[in-house]
Design a protein around this motif. Structure first.
Motif, PDB file in Angstrom:
ATOM      1  N   PHE A  97       0.857  -1.190   0.000  1.00 21.80           N
ATOM      2  CA  PHE A  97       0.000   0.000   0.000  1.00 21.80           C
ATOM      3  C   PHE A  97       0.891   1.238   0.000  1.00 21.80           C
ATOM      4  O   PHE A  97       1.766   1.382   0.860  1.00 21.80           O
ATOM      5  CB  PHE A  97      -0.921   0.007   1.221  1.00 21.80           C
ATOM      6  CG  PHE A  97      -1.827  -1.191   1.294  1.00 21.80           C
ATOM      7  CD1 PHE A  97      -3.079  -1.168   0.701  1.00 21.80           C
ATOM      8  CD2 PHE A  97      -1.419  -2.352   1.937  1.00 21.80           C
ATOM      9  CE1 PHE A  97      -3.912  -2.277   0.758  1.00 21.80           C
ATOM     10  CE2 PHE A  97      -2.241  -3.468   2.003  1.00 21.80           C
ATOM     11  CZ  PHE A  97      -3.495  -3.426   1.406  1.00 21.80           C
ATOM     12  N   ILE A  98       0.643   2.125  -0.959  1.00 21.65           N
ATOM     13  CA  ILE A  98       1.441   3.344  -1.100  1.00 21.65           C
ATOM     14  C   ILE A  98       0.530   4.550  -0.953  1.00 21.65           C
ATOM     15  O   ILE A  98      -0.544   4.614  -1.568  1.00 21.65           O
ATOM     16  CB  ILE A  98       2.162   3.382  -2.463  1.00 21.65           C
ATOM     17  CG1 ILE A  98       3.136   2.208  -2.579  1.00 21.65           C
ATOM     18  CG2 ILE A  98       2.899   4.705  -2.657  1.00 21.65           C
ATOM     19  CD1 ILE A  98       3.788   2.093  -3.936  1.00 21.65           C
ATOM     20  N   ASN A  99       0.955   5.490  -0.140  1.00 23.22           N
ATOM     21  CA  ASN A  99       0.212   6.745   0.047  1.00 23.22           C
ATOM     22  C   ASN A  99       1.194   7.899  -0.095  1.00 23.22           C
ATOM     23  O   ASN A  99       2.126   8.027   0.701  1.00 23.22           O
ATOM     24  CB  ASN A  99      -0.452   6.759   1.429  1.00 23.22           C
ATOM     25  CG  ASN A  99      -1.497   7.858   1.545  1.00 23.22           C
ATOM     26  OD1 ASN A  99      -1.377   8.907   0.915  1.00 23.22           O
ATOM     27  ND2 ASN A  99      -2.514   7.624   2.351  1.00 23.22           N
ATOM     28  N   TYR A 100       0.989   8.709  -1.127  1.00 21.36           N
ATOM     29  CA  TYR A 100       1.881   9.841  -1.372  1.00 21.36           C
ATOM     30  C   TYR A 100       1.070  11.129  -1.330  1.00 21.36           C
ATOM     31  O   TYR A 100       0.038  11.245  -1.994  1.00 21.36           O
ATOM     32  CB  TYR A 100       2.570   9.698  -2.731  1.00 21.36           C
ATOM     33  CG  TYR A 100       3.456  10.879  -3.077  1.00 21.36           C
ATOM     34  CD1 TYR A 100       4.774  10.924  -2.644  1.00 21.36           C
ATOM     35  CD2 TYR A 100       2.964  11.945  -3.818  1.00 21.36           C
ATOM     36  CE1 TYR A 100       5.585  12.003  -2.944  1.00 21.36           C
ATOM     37  CE2 TYR A 100       3.770  13.038  -4.119  1.00 21.36           C
ATOM     38  CZ  TYR A 100       5.079  13.060  -3.688  1.00 21.36           C
ATOM     39  OH  TYR A 100       5.867  14.137  -3.981  1.00 21.36           O
ATOM     40  N   LYS A 101       1.525  12.095  -0.544  1.00 17.35           N
ATOM     41  CA  LYS A 101       0.831  13.376  -0.437  1.00 17.35           C
ATOM     42  C   LYS A 101       1.866  14.463  -0.200  1.00 17.35           C
ATOM     43  O   LYS A 101       2.532  14.489   0.825  1.00 17.35           O
ATOM     44  CB  LYS A 101      -0.184  13.350   0.703  1.00 17.35           C
ATOM     45  CG  LYS A 101      -1.007  14.627   0.837  1.00 17.35           C
ATOM     46  CD  LYS A 101      -2.033  14.503   1.961  1.00 17.35           C
ATOM     47  CE  LYS A 101      -3.135  13.543   1.591  1.00 17.35           C
ATOM     48  NZ  LYS A 101      -4.223  13.536   2.612  1.00 17.35           N
ATOM     49  N   LYS A 102       2.025  15.314  -1.163  1.00 13.81           N
ATOM     50  CA  LYS A 102       2.946  16.443  -1.114  1.00 13.81           C
ATOM     51  C   LYS A 102       4.335  15.947  -0.706  1.00 13.81           C
ATOM     52  O   LYS A 102       4.949  15.187  -1.421  1.00 13.81           O
ATOM     53  CB  LYS A 102       2.427  17.530  -0.178  1.00 13.81           C
ATOM     54  CG  LYS A 102       2.946  18.917  -0.518  1.00 13.81           C
ATOM     55  CD  LYS A 102       2.235  19.992   0.292  1.00 13.81           C
ATOM     56  CE  LYS A 102       2.748  21.372  -0.101  1.00 13.81           C
ATOM     57  NZ  LYS A 102       2.058  22.455   0.649  1.00 13.81           N
ATOM     58  N   ASN A 103       4.845  16.372   0.458  1.00  9.51           N
ATOM     59  CA  ASN A 103       6.182  15.967   0.883  1.00  9.51           C
ATOM     60  C   ASN A 103       6.169  14.720   1.766  1.00  9.51           C
ATOM     61  O   ASN A 103       7.175  14.386   2.378  1.00  9.51           O
ATOM     62  CB  ASN A 103       6.878  17.108   1.634  1.00  9.51           C
ATOM     63  CG  ASN A 103       7.205  18.269   0.729  1.00  9.51           C
ATOM     64  OD1 ASN A 103       7.588  18.070  -0.415  1.00  9.51           O
ATOM     65  ND2 ASN A 103       7.032  19.480   1.222  1.00  9.51           N
ATOM     66  N   LYS A 104       5.015  14.062   1.832  1.00  7.50           N
ATOM     67  CA  LYS A 104       4.890  12.878   2.671  1.00  7.50           C
ATOM     68  C   LYS A 104       4.675  11.646   1.797  1.00  7.50           C
ATOM     69  O   LYS A 104       3.924  11.674   0.832  1.00  7.50           O
ATOM     70  CB  LYS A 104       3.733  13.027   3.656  1.00  7.50           C
ATOM     71  CG  LYS A 104       3.922  14.164   4.663  1.00  7.50           C
ATOM     72  CD  LYS A 104       2.749  14.242   5.616  1.00  7.50           C
ATOM     73  CE  LYS A 104       2.920  15.377   6.629  1.00  7.50           C
ATOM     74  NZ  LYS A 104       1.782  15.463   7.565  1.00  7.50           N
ATOM     75  N   PHE A 105       5.372  10.584   2.184  1.00  6.88           N
ATOM     76  CA  PHE A 105       5.277   9.338   1.426  1.00  6.88           C
ATOM     77  C   PHE A 105       5.232   8.181   2.408  1.00  6.88           C
ATOM     78  O   PHE A 105       6.022   8.122   3.349  1.00  6.88           O
ATOM     79  CB  PHE A 105       6.489   9.205   0.503  1.00  6.88           C
ATOM     80  CG  PHE A 105       6.566   7.901  -0.222  1.00  6.88           C
ATOM     81  CD1 PHE A 105       5.823   7.682  -1.366  1.00  6.88           C
ATOM     82  CD2 PHE A 105       7.385   6.880   0.238  1.00  6.88           C
ATOM     83  CE1 PHE A 105       5.898   6.473  -2.039  1.00  6.88           C
ATOM     84  CE2 PHE A 105       7.465   5.673  -0.415  1.00  6.88           C
ATOM     85  CZ  PHE A 105       6.721   5.473  -1.569  1.00  6.88           C
ATOM     86  N   ASN A 115       8.103   5.637   5.954  1.00  6.09           N
ATOM     87  CA  ASN A 115       7.462   6.951   5.940  1.00  6.09           C
ATOM     88  C   ASN A 115       8.491   8.007   5.583  1.00  6.09           C
ATOM     89  O   ASN A 115       9.561   8.065   6.197  1.00  6.09           O
ATOM     90  CB  ASN A 115       6.867   7.290   7.316  1.00  6.09           C
ATOM     91  CG  ASN A 115       5.647   6.449   7.624  1.00  6.09           C
ATOM     92  OD1 ASN A 115       4.604   6.607   7.018  1.00  6.09           O
ATOM     93  ND2 ASN A 115       5.797   5.526   8.563  1.00  6.09           N
ATOM     94  N   LYS A 116       8.170   8.828   4.594  1.00  8.59           N
ATOM     95  CA  LYS A 116       9.055   9.927   4.206  1.00  8.59           C
ATOM     96  C   LYS A 116       8.354  11.243   4.498  1.00  8.59           C
ATOM     97  O   LYS A 116       7.243  11.489   4.029  1.00  8.59           O
ATOM     98  CB  LYS A 116       9.399   9.855   2.719  1.00  8.59           C
ATOM     99  CG  LYS A 116      10.266  11.021   2.236  1.00  8.59           C
ATOM    100  CD  LYS A 116      10.509  10.935   0.741  1.00  8.59           C
ATOM    101  CE  LYS A 116      11.329  12.108   0.248  1.00  8.59           C
ATOM    102  NZ  LYS A 116      10.598  13.382   0.302  1.00  8.59           N
ATOM    103  N   ILE A 117       9.009  12.077   5.298  1.00 14.46           N
ATOM    104  CA  ILE A 117       8.523  13.427   5.586  1.00 14.46           C
ATOM    105  C   ILE A 117       9.651  14.380   5.234  1.00 14.46           C
ATOM    106  O   ILE A 117      10.700  14.380   5.879  1.00 14.46           O
ATOM    107  CB  ILE A 117       8.102  13.578   7.055  1.00 14.46           C
ATOM    108  CG1 ILE A 117       7.000  12.570   7.399  1.00 14.46           C
ATOM    109  CG2 ILE A 117       7.627  15.001   7.329  1.00 14.46           C
ATOM    110  CD1 ILE A 117       6.592  12.583   8.859  1.00 14.46           C
ATOM    111  N   LYS A 150      13.808  -0.791  13.644  1.00 14.18           N
ATOM    112  CA  LYS A 150      13.100   0.489  13.572  1.00 14.18           C
ATOM    113  C   LYS A 150      14.134   1.604  13.592  1.00 14.18           C
ATOM    114  O   LYS A 150      15.036   1.615  14.433  1.00 14.18           O
ATOM    115  CB  LYS A 150      12.134   0.649  14.744  1.00 14.18           C
ATOM    116  CG  LYS A 150      11.331   1.941  14.710  1.00 14.18           C
ATOM    117  CD  LYS A 150      10.389   2.031  15.904  1.00 14.18           C
ATOM    118  CE  LYS A 150       9.575   3.326  15.851  1.00 14.18           C
ATOM    119  NZ  LYS A 150       8.660   3.438  17.013  1.00 14.18           N
ATOM    120  N   GLY A 151      14.006   2.538  12.646  1.00 17.95           N
ATOM    121  CA  GLY A 151      14.987   3.613  12.601  1.00 17.95           C
ATOM    122  C   GLY A 151      14.614   4.703  11.628  1.00 17.95           C
ATOM    123  O   GLY A 151      13.471   4.799  11.163  1.00 17.95           O
TER     124      GLY A 151
END
Length: 734
Positions: free
Chosen positions: A315-323, A345-347, A384-385
């Motif tokens: 499941f992929i959720n991409y929104k602006k600068n968040k992934f 999670n990418k912020i 976790k990191g």
């Protein structure tokens, strides 16, 4: 007269009514309006020519207007021709009677027409940047549609227009990078709103489906949202073409997947995308990634040079600068499948990750601590990191545990971009290793320093590594720049599977990743001591000392020496730069088996001593070796051993794992007695009946690769002054 007039009027009304009914239902065909309609069209665009057949007029009594309809008209625009199904329009009855009418609306139903011709026609009415770009993108395709237009008094199209229909067999080329073939969909276009339904096509050879895409024009940009589906694909070439140059350096051999994607984004007038949002569900049936994975075989001995993923739900959720990406499924690195669960999670520029691997089927080896996880033993690895691009990797937690209650916990581990350790907060290990020894030890950070303590620790592998190392470089290569004081307190430390020391205590001071000072003390169960120290003086010379009055556990690591007993070991070395000068002294010991020495004694016809060596052993009162190490080359300046049976003086060099070259002198004790008269006569008991009367001893050479040494022996009748001097020194000392 009045009755006649009434009848006449009534008849006239009836005729008018009948005529009205007739033209309302059946209409009137005529060609008299063709020129007028064509001239009205020319008002909108002089480049358009309209070819009409007969025009049919229908009365609309509700609003007193005439419906004008013509079948199969043709529109000519420069070199393009559009064949239509029909054209309809309405004019007021009053303007028709006055022969001064204008077109208020236009309804066009097309036959199958070429898309490029339609775009040209549309641009003739209302040109725009979007239509210009569309004209460049569309290479082929057909359309069937209905166009409903209303015009204002100035002949301009009102905003309540509607265009609907379907497109089929369309071919697009976008920036010579992306291609779309066999595109089919239903469309409905209104003012500032576009609906595309039941879309299907082949995008870069990948078949895609979409039930709906909606485009809305607002604030000088287009708001786009919709759903795209892809059927299952199993051709890696297709995936390469789909992702283009971003995927050209992949190591994926095969892949099979399908996707379900919901997306929204804004598109400005310059076709720049912003505020892109994506929600994807990926059904990954299989993926095979083939590439050599560092030294993974050291830890997963049954591993292949590939990673295979099977039956993954992603499941992929991409929104602006968040992934955000979540997934789980089977993973195969070795012979059997394990289970993998992951989240990323990418912020902005920071990535947070979390991974769980259930190693239930396969073998795991951590050879540096002698741990083995057996096959089909349930175990779990959790990581976790976080990671910042071009900066450090931080592992908040790393835990590994198996069903046999072995566990490893690491907290606060920071690595730089070269995977060197910047920092570590905590380490706890509790496991039984392959030697059946319980390892229970912890490392904790105290400000900038560390505390290592525990009940027991098997240092066998660590000591083996030190003894086998070609370059005794004390630099801690796993750290980036270690500057700390490490205090050690371990109740029981094993030197091998059978031998241990109690109360191993001391500290190690690291400066710039190197040991600057070390002091370790411990006691064997027999109350014998083991001490190791390292000190750095003002001349940047590193001085190492090792003392043990129970050296057997250290000496027996050398496989070519067996049956070593008793003795006291004293080692001293000075290192400056890459050169180490060392001396090793062992007093009052005996050995039972040294294959090279046994061969040398046999070649020298000293069979009696050779028999003694393999029997109860040969005793030595003194052993001293002075040698230097530099870049894998050991130079033995002098190795001298003296005992009741034999004495040996030797020199040479050893090039690590390549070449051994030694030469020296071996003299039986009886010969020394005759020469110096200082050692009790041992005679034939030790040297046997074939001592070589009249011969003081033998000179020898040992040379060749470590596993294929060749030994030569020559008799000598005179001892060298050097040999006599060294012997006298030892006798005097003793």
């Amino acid at each position: 007269m009045i009755k006649k007039i009434i009848k006449l009027i009534s008849l006239l009304i009836i005729i008018i009514i009948i005529f009205a009914i007739y033209i309302s239902y059946f209409g009137i065909k005529t060609t008299r309006l063709n020129n007028k309609i064509e001239s009205e069209v020319l008002k909108f665009n002089k480049d358009i020519n309209l070819e009409l057949k007969s025009v049919k007029l229908l009365l609309n009594p509700t609003n007193l207007s005439l419906n004008i309809k013509t079948h199969e008209p043709k529109i000519f625009l420069k070199n393009s021709r559009l064949e239509l199904q029909h054209i309809k329009t309405n004019i007021s009855l009053k303007s028709f009677i006055n022969k001064n009418f204008s077109i208020d609306d236009l309804q066009i139903s097309t036959k199958e027409i070429n898309l490029n011709d339609l775009i040209q026609l549309t641009r003739s009415f209302k040109n725009s940047t979007q239509l210009f770009i569309l004209d460049k993108i569309v290479k082929d395709g057909y359309l069937v549609g209905d166009i409903n237009l209303n015009f204002d008094t100035n002949g301009k199209i009102k905003k309540d227009y509607e265009i609907k229909g379907f497109i089929k067999k369309t071919k697009l080329n976008i920036l010579n990078k992306y291609s779309v073939n066999n595109l089919n969909f239903i469309f409905n276009i209104k003012d500032k709103e576009y609906f595309l339904e039941d879309i299907e096509g082949v995008f870069n050879q990948v078949k895609l489906l979409s039930p709906l895409i909606r485009v809305k024009e607002k604030n000088n940009q287009f708001l786009v949202n919709g759903k795209v589906l892809s059927k299952k694909h199993n051709n890696i070439k297709i995936l390469t073409k789909l992702l283009g140059s971003n995927f050209k350096n992949h190591s994926i051999e095969s892949v099979s997947f399908s996707t379900d994607n919901n997306f929204t984004f804004n598109l400005n007038k310059k076709f720049k995308i912003n505020n892109f949002n994506l929600e994807s569900k990926i059904d990954l049936e299989s993926l095979n990634y083939k590439k050599k994975l560092f030294n993974i075989k050291k830890y997963l001995p049954n591993s292949k040079d590939s990673i295979a993923l099977e039956n993954h739900k992603i499941f992929i959720n991409y929104k602006k600068n968040k992934f955000n990406i979540k997934g789980e499924g089977e993973v195969s690195i070795q012979n059997k499948n394990d289970y993998l669960k992951y989240e990323l999670n990418k912020i902005k520029n920071s990535y947070n990750f979390k991974t769980t691997v259930n190693f239930n089927s396969n073998l795991i080896l951590l050879d540096f601590i002698n741990y083995k996880k057996k096959e089909d033993l349930e175990s779990t690895l959790f990581i976790k990191g976080s990671y910042k691009k071009n900066k450090k990797i931080k592992f908040n937690t790393i835990t590994f545990a198996d069903k046999d209650k072995n566990s490893f916990i690491i907290e606060g581990l920071n690595l730089n971009n070269k995977f060197k350790v910047n920092d570590i907060e905590k380490l706890d290990i509790n496991f039984i290793n392959k030697n059946k020894i319980q390892n229970q030890i912890s490392l904790k950070k105290d400000k900038k320093n560390y505390q290592i303590q525990g009940e027991s620790f098997d240092a066998t592998k660590l000591i083996d590594k030190i003894f086998e190392s070609d370059d005794k470089n004390e630099s801690s290569s796993i750290f980036e720049n270690l500057n700390s004081n490490i205090n050690i307190n371990i109740k029981r430390a094993y030197l091998d599977k059978d031998t241990y020391v109690n109360n191993l205590k001391g500290n190690i001071i690291f400066e710039k990743n190197k040991i600057n000072k070390l002091s370790l003390d411990s006691v064997f169960p027999n109350e014998k001591k083991l001490n190791l120290t390292i000190n750095t003086n003002n001349n940047k010379e590193k001085i190492t000392t090792l003392f043990s009055d129970y050296p057997k556990p250290l000496v027996k690591r050398y496989k070519f020496i067996k049956g070593f007993e008793e003795g006291i070991l004293d080692f001293y070395s000075i290192k400056k730069g890459d050169t180490t000068n060392s001396s090793l002294i062992i007093d009052n010991f005996k050995v039972q088996e040294v294959p090279v020495l046994a061969k040398l004694l046999t070649l020298a016809s000293l069979q009696g001593i050779a028999d003694l060596l393999t029997g109860e052993g040969i005793r030595f009162t003194d052993f001293e070796m002075k040698f230097t190490n530099q870049k894998g080359l050991m130079k033995i300046e002098e190795m001298y051993a003296i005992g009741p049976a034999i004495s040996i003086l030797m020199e040479g060099y050893i090039e690590s794992k390549k070449l051994v070259s030694l030469r020296g002198t071996l003299v039986p004790a009886t010969t020394i007695n005759r020469s110096i008269a200082s050692i009790p006569i041992i005679g034939k008991i030790l040297v046997g009946k074939k001592t070589g009367e009249g011969v003081f001893g033998v000179s020898f050479k040992i040379k060749g690769p470590p596993k294929n040494l060749k030994t030569t022996v020559n008799p000598i009748k005179t001892l060298t002054p050097r040999f006599i001097t060294r012997t006298l020194e030892k006798i005097k000392k003793n």
